[in-house]
Design a protein around this motif. Structure first.
Motif, short mmCIF file in Angstrom:
data_model
loop_
_atom_site.label_atom_id
_atom_site.label_comp_id
_atom_site.label_asym_id
_atom_site.label_seq_id
_atom_site.Cartn_x
_atom_site.Cartn_y
_atom_site.Cartn_z
N VAL A 26 -23.22 -21.82 -6.64
CA VAL A 26 -24.79 -22.03 -6.51
C VAL A 26 -24.62 -23.47 -5.91
CG1 VAL A 26 -27.18 -22.32 -7.10
CG2 VAL A 26 -25.93 -21.21 -8.14
N ASP A 27 -24.68 -23.43 -4.04
CA ASP A 27 -25.37 -24.32 -3.02
C ASP A 27 -25.84 -23.87 -3.00
OD1 ASP A 27 -23.65 -26.03 -3.85
OD2 ASP A 27 -21.65 -24.74 -3.87
N ASN A 28 -26.20 -24.60 -1.65
CA ASN A 28 -27.68 -25.05 -0.33
C ASN A 28 -26.92 -25.38 0.70
OD1 ASN A 28 -29.26 -25.14 1.18
ND2 ASN A 28 -30.75 -24.42 -0.47
N ARG B 117 -2.32 -14.67 -10.01
CA ARG B 117 -2.89 -14.15 -11.41
C ARG B 117 -4.56 -13.36 -11.91
NH1 ARG B 117 -2.93 -20.07 -12.71
NH2 ARG B 117 -4.13 -19.65 -13.98
N PRO B 118 -3.97 -12.32 -11.21
CA PRO B 118 -5.84 -11.32 -11.29
C PRO B 118 -6.15 -11.75 -12.88
CG PRO B 118 -3.36 -10.36 -11.21
CD PRO B 118 -2.83 -11.26 -11.72
N LEU B 119 -7.44 -11.73 -13.07
CA LEU B 119 -8.31 -12.46 -13.72
C LEU B 119 -8.49 -10.67 -14.40
CD1 LEU B 119 -11.35 -13.65 -11.46
CD2 LEU B 119 -9.74 -15.13 -13.04
N PRO B 120 -9.02 -11.10 -15.73
CA PRO B 120 -10.06 -10.13 -16.43
C PRO B 120 -9.76 -9.16 -15.76
CG PRO B 120 -9.70 -12.17 -17.93
CD PRO B 120 -9.60 -12.20 -16.38
N PRO B 121 -9.58 -8.14 -16.15
CA PRO B 121 -11.14 -6.46 -15.59
C PRO B 121 -12.14 -6.77 -15.61
CG PRO B 121 -9.17 -5.63 -16.99
CD PRO B 121 -9.48 -7.20 -17.42
N GLY B 122 -12.98 -6.60 -14.67
CA GLY B 122 -13.88 -6.82 -14.85
C GLY B 122 -15.60 -8.27 -14.54
N PRO B 123 -14.96 -8.97 -14.07
CA PRO B 123 -15.77 -10.18 -13.81
C PRO B 123 -16.37 -10.24 -12.37
CG PRO B 123 -13.80 -11.44 -14.54
CD PRO B 123 -13.64 -9.78 -14.36
N VAL B 124 -17.30 -10.51 -11.61
CA VAL B 124 -17.92 -10.33 -10.95
C VAL B 124 -17.80 -11.65 -10.08
CG1 VAL B 124 -20.20 -10.05 -9.29
CG2 VAL B 124 -19.11 -8.08 -10.88
N LEU B 125 -16.96 -11.95 -8.93
CA LEU B 125 -17.58 -13.18 -8.30
C LEU B 125 -18.47 -13.34 -7.27
CD1 LEU B 125 -13.73 -14.31 -8.08
CD2 LEU B 125 -15.13 -15.14 -10.04
N GLU B 126 -19.60 -14.28 -7.20
CA GLU B 126 -20.59 -14.15 -6.42
C GLU B 126 -20.72 -15.71 -5.82
OE1 GLU B 126 -22.02 -12.37 -3.86
OE2 GLU B 126 -21.13 -10.34 -5.89
N THR B 127 -21.31 -15.60 -5.09
CA THR B 127 -21.87 -17.48 -4.52
C THR B 127 -23.62 -16.56 -4.11
OG1 THR B 127 -21.94 -16.50 -1.93
CG2 THR B 127 -19.63 -17.68 -3.07
N PHE B 128 -23.99 -18.23 -4.12
CA PHE B 128 -25.38 -18.10 -4.59
C PHE B 128 -26.18 -18.79 -3.22
CE2 PHE B 128 -29.24 -18.98 -6.26
CZ PHE B 128 -30.16 -17.46 -5.64
N VAL B 129 -27.33 -18.58 -2.62
CA VAL B 129 -27.77 -19.19 -1.64
C VAL B 129 -29.02 -19.10 -1.64
CG1 VAL B 129 -28.76 -19.93 0.56
CG2 VAL B 129 -26.47 -20.14 0.01
N LEU C 111 -30.30 -12.47 -7.93
CA LEU C 111 -28.95 -12.25 -9.06
C LEU C 111 -29.11 -11.20 -10.31
CD1 LEU C 111 -29.85 -16.91 -9.82
CD2 LEU C 111 -27.43 -15.36 -8.66
N LEU C 112 -30.29 -11.15 -10.87
CA LEU C 112 -30.54 -10.11 -11.16
C LEU C 112 -29.78 -8.90 -10.93
CD1 LEU C 112 -34.98 -10.48 -11.97
CD2 LEU C 112 -32.89 -10.50 -13.68
N GLY D 120 -19.86 -25.71 -5.95
CA GLY D 120 -19.85 -24.18 -6.58
C GLY D 120 -18.71 -23.06 -5.62
N TRP D 121 -19.46 -23.27 -4.60
CA TRP D 121 -18.46 -21.75 -3.17
C TRP D 121 -17.44 -22.79 -3.35
CZ3 TRP D 121 -22.33 -22.03 1.62
CH2 TRP D 121 -23.24 -21.18 1.10
N ALA D 122 -17.05 -23.49 -3.84
CA ALA D 122 -15.11 -24.26 -3.76
C ALA D 122 -14.57 -23.11 -5.20
CB ALA D 122 -15.18 -25.32 -4.09
N VAL D 123 -15.21 -23.45 -5.77
CA VAL D 123 -14.52 -22.77 -7.38
C VAL D 123 -14.50 -21.34 -7.44
CG1 VAL D 123 -15.47 -22.41 -9.72
CG2 VAL D 123 -15.40 -24.24 -9.24
N ILE D 124 -15.82 -20.84 -6.51
CA ILE D 124 -15.51 -19.25 -6.18
C ILE D 124 -14.51 -18.89 -5.03
CG2 ILE D 124 -16.86 -16.98 -5.24
CD1 ILE D 124 -17.50 -18.37 -7.98
#
Length: 61
Positions: free
Chosen positions: A12-14, A37-49, A55-56, A23-27
């Motif tokens: 989350v950033d603005n 090094r792949p993440l475990p199956p299933g996680p979703v990575l999103e940025t938000f403004v 988010l829902l 927030g965006w740097a982490v994503i």
């Protein structure tokens, strides 16, 4: 009864409020990391403004 869970990591950033951009740097770093090094199956990575209603939808896709 089993409840399925989903991992959603949201950065989350603005830019108009001059946030620090962490927030965006982490994503971005997690996305880079998946090349080696792949993440475990299933996680979703999103940025938000802005629109919290967006988010829902992330938990359903």
């Amino acid at each position: 009864m089993s409840i399925a869970s989903r991992i959603v990591v949201i950065g989350v950033d603005n830019e108009f409020r001059h946030d620090d951009g962490v927030g965006w740097a982490v994503i971005a770093r997690l996305e880079e990391r998946t090349a080696d090094r792949p993440l475990p199956p299933g996680p979703v990575l999103e940025t938000f403004v802005g629109d919290p209603g967006r988010l829902l939808g992330l938990r359903e896709n």
